[in-house]
Design an enzyme around this catalytic site. Structure first.
Site, PDB file in Angstrom:
ATOM      1  N   TYR A  56       0.832  -1.209   0.000  1.00  0.00           N
ATOM      2  CA  TYR A  56       0.000   0.000   0.000  1.00  0.00           C
ATOM      3  C   TYR A  56       0.862   1.253   0.000  1.00  0.00           C
ATOM      4  O   TYR A  56       1.852   1.338   0.723  1.00  0.00           O
ATOM      5  CB  TYR A  56      -0.902   0.008   1.242  1.00  0.00           C
ATOM      6  CG  TYR A  56      -1.817   1.200   1.256  1.00  0.00           C
ATOM      7  CD1 TYR A  56      -3.049   1.145   0.616  1.00  0.00           C
ATOM      8  CD2 TYR A  56      -1.447   2.402   1.860  1.00  0.00           C
ATOM      9  CE1 TYR A  56      -3.888   2.248   0.583  1.00  0.00           C
ATOM     10  CE2 TYR A  56      -2.279   3.500   1.837  1.00  0.00           C
ATOM     11  CZ  TYR A  56      -3.497   3.425   1.199  1.00  0.00           C
ATOM     12  OH  TYR A  56      -4.321   4.523   1.170  1.00  0.00           O
ATOM     13  N   TRP A  93       1.287   5.589  -1.862  1.00  0.00           N
ATOM     14  CA  TRP A  93       1.010   6.551  -2.927  1.00  0.00           C
ATOM     15  C   TRP A  93       2.076   6.589  -4.009  1.00  0.00           C
ATOM     16  O   TRP A  93       1.851   7.152  -5.065  1.00  0.00           O
ATOM     17  CB  TRP A  93       0.828   7.938  -2.325  1.00  0.00           C
ATOM     18  CG  TRP A  93      -0.600   8.279  -2.103  1.00  0.00           C
ATOM     19  CD1 TRP A  93      -1.504   7.557  -1.371  1.00  0.00           C
ATOM     20  CD2 TRP A  93      -1.294   9.419  -2.612  1.00  0.00           C
ATOM     21  NE1 TRP A  93      -2.718   8.203  -1.392  1.00  0.00           N
ATOM     22  CE2 TRP A  93      -2.624   9.346  -2.132  1.00  0.00           C
ATOM     23  CE3 TRP A  93      -0.928  10.503  -3.393  1.00  0.00           C
ATOM     24  CZ2 TRP A  93      -3.581  10.308  -2.435  1.00  0.00           C
ATOM     25  CZ3 TRP A  93      -1.885  11.462  -3.686  1.00  0.00           C
ATOM     26  CH2 TRP A  93      -3.199  11.356  -3.212  1.00  0.00           C
TER      27      TRP A  93
END
Ligand code: MGD
Ligand code: MGD
Ligand code: MO
Length: 762
Positions: free
Chosen positions: A107, A109
């Site tokens: 996980y 960005w």
């Protein structure tokens, strides 16, 4: 001169081949942000990972020596040796345990750029080896992401089809922003943002006479231009406030019963709860005043104002990043339904204007091309925020959205493009959990907390050190992203790293399909161009695009209005809910039987809030940082400028500072039973009394003898990883109770500003 896209805007820069020079915002952006200054200043910071590195204990003793993770030195090795170690270890784990022992959610960005998007890269890579245990939902809207499809529509659809900023600026009369309308957060868009448009839309709305109300414990997390009235409830009490608004609409006959009949199911059950028929407790404004601290009279007036105006109800994502975070979101939909304005220009509901730059941009005919991830053959998964529980208690079971999941046993973690030592809560617990697997491999640009807690670290390029292209979510501006400088040190693109490991493991062709980066960029673009042409949209060919500054992906309808078609004809255009209507009562959710998320929205007291504070009398808001994106480029210029004596700033109301004898600019200790951190004090009347704000993002800098003490100011040593509810199992990162006091010790040096101890290979 080259143009380049980042999550926080596009920039133009000169390059001397090694570094970026004279970086300035892209001239097409009407409202650029100074986070851009983090980029060039970070590239050659001492904390850049320059060579592959292996933790000494792992190199010496092999897999399974996890207790040394985060404390032992690293041995720098050649790429050849690193690729051999990684491929041998992956081969061992896949052969002995299979994909159900590899946690590959990864996980995070990562960076802008469609091809080098790190999660696409790592997922395709692991899929080419047989798959991995996935993570579902996210940290952004993990609770509403599970709730809203039952109630109305998935959040991504609600956002992509959001009533556009243009329509808001021309039609909305009252904009009620639960959780603010954040200038800092709408500086950022996932995958990039070409033009920041919110500020101008807000200015125009105000000039036309629209009123903004900011419902938040923090006054200045709404655009200044909105000139908003500030209503500051006790954090975590919004559901009570919204129930009382519903009570007044109902009691004063202001609810639109025709809308409720035609477009919704279950209003009757909900209203009987609101009236107190069920539990003898009417959810009236006097009841809500006690919980929220908002005067009953103001609640009554607000309900009347909402009914008398074209009202937009905006629920920020932060509202659900807390325990029982489903409730304020469900209530936002319910209030908008009671007002009967869903589907009308400028009225209704949205989840995240201000939370991200893309919310309020009209839908494009297509997203930009992306790198295919392949198929994951492994069925097991966890909701992302259950990572510590999975690592600490494999084999145990949890509820999730009507399912019962068994937590898998993980032997190997591979992470690229995320920083769990930034993003997860209760870091002391997390660090213990992270020590369990036999091996942790990380691709990183910087020596972040996660890289420091890995066994093998592979240095990755930054976006402007490689060729790519990018357009953010829902953003029509599509930029070529040429490599502007050489890679720092021996950094390689994630694609090249995975290609080399896959090759070594005999899966090279599956991963690369015999294309290099430029081959893929052209191949993916050509396919995209053809698919668009089939649908009647013409875009220029790859070479023309690659030589241009940017192209614009056509927009479907600039003045789009959320749910206008459903409103026009709910039989012809039903919602994807079981009833096809808005579910104020959901029989599906009720059938799960979760006491912490019943069949209609309710008030449930949180475990940790000012309503029951004991030893820790201050409510910490651990929100998103203003001067960076999460933990990215914390060593960059804009982020560093905001630090106080090297610590992350903590904001506190003057009353609370006076009561503790604290003064502006001093270093303070923030503490609770889970952990402690240092921070630099900023005294500010923009913070509600009883509340303090310490944003996330400071690189985790644990004291050598105590992982629960962060010397830098990472609030996730204080937050709890208690789930939002049995329904969504999402993070509750936004809130924690704490105490703050003067720090009387020496101010410790930080380790995170320099690399860990690096020793040469022999
Ligand atoms: N207390 C608290 N905690 C929170 C939140 C909160 O509000 N409060 N917010 C939560 C939310 S909503 C989110 S989305 C998460 C964010 O959590 P993350 O997305 O994990 O945070 P980032 O700092 O963006 O981490 C991205 C990492 O990827 C690296 N990276 C960037 N580009 C590349 C690349 O091309 N290749 C490789 N290999 N690496 C790259 C960066 O250096 C960085 O370390 O945090 C969550 N945590
Ligand atoms: N600059 C910057 N922008 C970002 C990010 C970043 O790291 N930096 N991260 C991006 C990401 S991944 C995400 S998910 C979004 C997150 O977007 P959001 O979740 O909307 O943002 P936050 O900053 O966590 O919180 C916004 C505000 O909600 C208010 N708030 C907090 N708790 C309560 C409460 O109990 N009641 C009420 N009424 N209000 C409350 C506070 O004013 C807080 O500042 O932001 C995105 N934008
Ligand atoms: Mo997020």
């Amino acid at each position: 001169m080259g143009t380049h896209l980042t999550h926080w805007g596009a920039f133009e820069a000169e390059s001397d081949g090694t570094s970026l020079q004279s970086v300035k915002p892209w001239s097409g952006d009407p409202d650029p942000r100074d986070i851009l200054d983090n980029v060039a200043s970070a590239q050659h910071h001492p904390t850049r990972v320059l060579r592959p590195a292996v933790r000494s204990g792992w190199l010496e003793h092999g897999p399974g020596s996890g207790s040394g993770r985060g404390s032992e030195p690293f041995v720098e090795v050649s790429w050849e040796r690193a690729i051999e170690l990684v491929s041998a270890e992956l081969s061992r784990v896949y052969a002995e345990y299979g994909p159900m022992a590899v946690y590959g959610c990864s996980y995070g960005w990562a960076s802008a750029g469609r091809f080098h998007h790190t999660q696409s890269q790592i997922h395709r890579f692991l899929n080419s080896l047989g798959g991995y245990v996935a993570g579902v939902t996210d940290y952004s809207y993990g609770a509403s992401g599970v709730l809203l499809p039952h109630v109305i529509a998935p959040p991504v659809e609600i956002m992509a089809k959001a009533t556009s900023w243009d329509v808001v600026s021309q039609n909305t009369q009252l904009f009620v922003a639960f959780g603010g309308l954040s200038e800092k957060n709408s500086g950022i868009g996932p995958g990039g943002i070409g033009r920041h448009v919110a500020r101008n839309a807000i200015k125009e709305a105000v000039a036309r006479g629209c009123r903004f109300i900011d419902v938040s414990p923090i006054a200045d997390d709404t655009y200044r231009e909105a000139q908003a009235e500030w209503i500051a409830p006790v954090p975590g009490s919004d559901a009570a406030l919204m129930l009382a608004l519903a009570f007044v609409l109902d009691a004063e006959n202001l609810a639109d019963s025709q809308f409720l009949d035609r477009y919704c199911v279950g209003a009757d059950k909900f209203l009987s709860y609101v009236r107190g028929d069920v539990d003898g407790a009417p959810k009236n404004p006097q009841w809500a005043e006690k919980l929220t601290s908002i005067p009953a009279e103001r609640i009554v007036r607000l309900a009347r104002e909402m009914a008398a105006s074209r009202t937009m109800i905006n629920i920020s994502w932060s509202m659900q990043r807390q325990q029982h975070g489903e409730q304020p979101v469900w209530l936002g939909v319910t209030l908008a339904a009671m007002l009967g304005q869903i589907g009308l220009p400028g009225g209704g509901f949205q989840h995240g204007y201000g939370s991200s730059a893309d919310v309020g941009l009209p839908l494009r005919v297509s997203s930009a091309p992306s790198f295919p991830q392949g198929r994951n053959q492994e069925p097991s998964y966890i909701p992302v925020a259950r990572i510590s529980d999975m690592l600490l208690e494999p084999g145990s079971q949890i509820d999730f959205n009507g399912n019962r999941l068994t937590l898998p046993k993980i032997e190997l973690i591979y992470w690229a493009g995320g920083n769990p030592f930034h993003h997860h809560q209760d870091l002391a617990k997390f660090r213990k959990a992270w020590s369990k697997p036999a091996t942790v491999i990380v691709n990183e640009q910087f020596w972040t907390g996660t890289a420091r807690h890995a066994d093998i670290v592979l240095p990755a390029t930054m976006t402007f050190e490689r060729n790519d292209y990018g357009a953010g979510r829902n953003d029509p501006t599509f930029f070529p992203m040429h490599a502007l400088t050489a890679p720092a040190g021996e950094a390689r693109d994630d694609f090249d790293i995975f290609a080399a490991v896959a090759e070594k493991m005999g899966r090279g062709d599956v991963f690369t399909e015999n294309r290099d980066t430029m081959g893929w960029l052209r191949h993916l673009y050509d396919g995209w161009q053809k698919r668009l042409a089939d649908k009647g949209t013409v875009v220029v060919d790859f070479d023309t695009f690659w030589a241009s500054e940017k192209i614009e992906i056509p927009v479907v309808k600039p003045d789009q209005i959320l749910f206008s078609e459903f409103r026009r004809d709910p039989i012809e255009n039903p919602l994807a809910t079981p009833s096809g209507k808005i579910e104020i009562f959901s029989s599906t959710i009720e059938s799960f039987g979760y006491p912490d998320c019943p069949g209609h929205p309710v008030w449930i007291e949180p475990d940790e809030w000012l309503g029951s504070a004991g030893d820790y009398p201050l409510h910490l808001i651990a929100n998103q940082p203003k001067t960076k994106l999460h933990s990215q480029l914390d060593i960059g210029a804009t982020s560093q400028k905001s630090k106080i004596q090297g610590r992350e700033p903590l904001r506190m109301n003057p009353e609370d500072a006076a009561a503790r004898g604290l003064s502006d600019g001093q270093v303070v200790l923030v503490r609770n039973d889970r952990g402690r951190c240092l921070a630099g004090l900023v005294i500010s009347a923009a913070i509600r009394p009883g509340v303090v704000q310490l944003s996330a993002g400071a690189w985790y800098d644990p004291a050598p003898d105590d992982p629960s003490f962060c010397r830098h100011g990472n609030p996730n040593v204080l937050t709890s990883d208690r789930p939002s509810s049995s329904l969504s199992q999402a993070t509750t990162a936004q809130h924690a109770l704490v105490e703050v006091e003067a720090w009387s010790g020496d101010i410790p040096e930080l380790d995170v500003l320099t690399p860990p101890v690096l020793v040469p290979d022999h």
